[in-house]
Design a protein around this motif. Structure first.
Motif, mmCIF file in Angstrom:
data_model
loop_
_atom_site.group_PDB
_atom_site.id
_atom_site.type_symbol
_atom_site.label_atom_id
_atom_site.label_comp_id
_atom_site.label_asym_id
_atom_site.label_seq_id
_atom_site.Cartn_x
_atom_site.Cartn_y
_atom_site.Cartn_z
ATOM 1 N N GLU A 121 -4.898 1.398 -7.263
ATOM 2 C CA GLU A 121 -4.026 0.292 -6.868
ATOM 3 C C GLU A 121 -4.768 -0.672 -5.945
ATOM 4 O OE1 GLU A 121 -1.172 -0.208 -8.104
ATOM 5 O OE2 GLU A 121 -0.637 1.726 -8.985
ATOM 6 N N TRP A 125 -1.282 -3.762 -2.032
ATOM 7 C CA TRP A 125 -0.153 -2.884 -2.345
ATOM 8 C C TRP A 125 -0.251 -1.583 -1.556
ATOM 9 C CZ3 TRP A 125 0.366 2.038 -4.274
ATOM 10 C CH2 TRP A 125 1.640 2.412 -4.706
ATOM 11 N N CYS A 126 -1.458 -1.045 -1.429
ATOM 12 C CA CYS A 126 -1.642 0.257 -0.774
ATOM 13 C C CYS A 126 -1.208 0.239 0.685
ATOM 14 C CB CYS A 126 -3.108 0.687 -0.862
ATOM 15 S SG CYS A 126 -3.641 1.184 -2.515
ATOM 16 N N ARG A 128 0.975 -1.665 2.068
ATOM 17 C CA ARG A 128 2.378 -2.048 2.202
ATOM 18 C C ARG A 128 3.254 -1.002 1.499
ATOM 19 N NH1 ARG A 128 -0.742 -6.695 2.001
ATOM 20 N NH2 ARG A 128 -0.215 -8.360 3.493
ATOM 21 N N ARG A 129 3.598 -1.252 0.277
ATOM 22 C CA ARG A 129 4.478 -0.320 -0.440
ATOM 23 C C ARG A 129 3.818 1.031 -0.704
ATOM 24 N NH1 ARG A 129 6.300 -3.294 -5.625
ATOM 25 N NH2 ARG A 129 4.298 -4.358 -5.356
ATOM 26 N N ARG A 131 2.284 2.965 1.123
ATOM 27 C CA ARG A 131 2.406 3.956 2.204
ATOM 28 C C ARG A 131 3.518 4.960 1.922
ATOM 29 N NH1 ARG A 131 2.745 0.850 7.777
ATOM 30 N NH2 ARG A 131 2.547 2.978 8.568
ATOM 31 N N GLN A 132 4.437 4.589 1.042
ATOM 32 C CA GLN A 132 5.520 5.506 0.688
ATOM 33 C C GLN A 132 4.987 6.767 0.016
ATOM 34 O OE1 GLN A 132 8.699 5.151 1.560
ATOM 35 N NE2 GLN A 132 9.208 7.125 0.616
ATOM 36 N N ARG A 133 3.811 6.686 -0.571
ATOM 37 C CA ARG A 133 3.237 7.847 -1.251
ATOM 38 C C ARG A 133 3.008 9.015 -0.298
ATOM 39 N NH1 ARG A 133 -1.875 5.300 -4.388
ATOM 40 N NH2 ARG A 133 -2.113 4.325 -2.345
#
Length: 243
Positions: A121, A125-126, A128-129, A131-133
């Motif tokens: 990715e 993106w990494c 921001r969104r 981080r949910q991973r």
């Protein structure tokens, strides 16, 4: 016979902050006995509540030659339970923490994981969104590869470190300083470890500069994310990279 405490000095982090260069430098100093591999990964177990394994397995990574026994596993400062396990298993150990501008560290970390094929990715993106991973993995909220942002919260990490260890037993240095003047940092380390002044060094690159610049919008976003923690770090150590 192996000593009861198998290690005297542990370089506990941070990842992408010059720990490999520092470990290499210590290989030129006969006062230090390095582990047979740079990253032993003894204390960063997947279950932070698991008991510490037999220390004889850890001791086997060091030769019996006299000197200050040292290893470097940079995930220790970040991984849950690692510092606590060190405190229990190795009372009296001294710790070295190298820190690097957290924005540049995150960018360098992402580039490494992308080159390895672990990350597909984009950086934007990494941080921001993506981080949910970390909340979809275990231990909860942590990840060995995708922790680009989280590993840079140094103030929080140092606060936890100081709660477990006497600050007098912790040496904190900047990767940028190791890159610019390795002799000065190594002299500090020798004084900290109680060894003779280090021999002249052949400079190694710490690679504090990225081959490609971090996108400005991403850098600005991360500066904002890190601002409160940077203030926390500065209050604890005097170190910051605030722009």
């Amino acid at each position: 016979m192996k000593p009861e405490r198998p290690v005297d000095l542990i370089i506990i982090g941070a990842q992408k902050a010059g720990t490999t260069a520092l470990f290499d430098y210590l290989g030129d100093d006969p006062a230090f006995v390095r582990s047979d591999v740079k990253e032993v990964h003894f204390f960063d177990v997947e279950d932070p509540a698991a008991p510490t394994p037999d220390l004889s397995a850890y001791a086997a990574h060091f030769s019996d030659r006299p000197g200050v026994r040292v290893e470097a596993t940079p995930i220790y400062i970040y991984w849950p339970g690692a510092l606590e396990r060190i405190a229990v298993a190795c009372p009296g150990v001294r710790l070295v923490l190298l820190l690097r501008d957290p924005v540049e560290r995150a960018w360098s970390h992402w580039r490494m994981e992308t080159a390895r094929g672990a990350e597909s990715e984009p950086f934007s993106w990494c941080i921001r969104r993506g981080r949910q991973r970390l909340f979809e993995a275990g231990p909860f909220g942590h990840h060995r590869e995708f922790s680009y942002v989280e590993r840079g919260f140094y103030g929080e990490q140092v606060e936890r470190l100081y709660a477990l260890f006497d600050p007098a037993d912790v040496l904190i240095a900047r990767a940028e300083d190791l890159d610019a003047d390795p002799g000065a940092v190594l002299a500090r380390l020798a004084a900290f470890a109680g060894t003779p002044p280090p021999p002249p060094v052949r400079p190694r690159r710490v690679h504090v500069g990225a081959p490609a610049p971090i996108p400005e919008a991403d850098a600005a976003f991360l500066r904002q994310v890190y601002a409160p923690d940077q203030a926390r770090l500065k209050a604890l150590t005097g170190i910051s990279w605030a722009s």
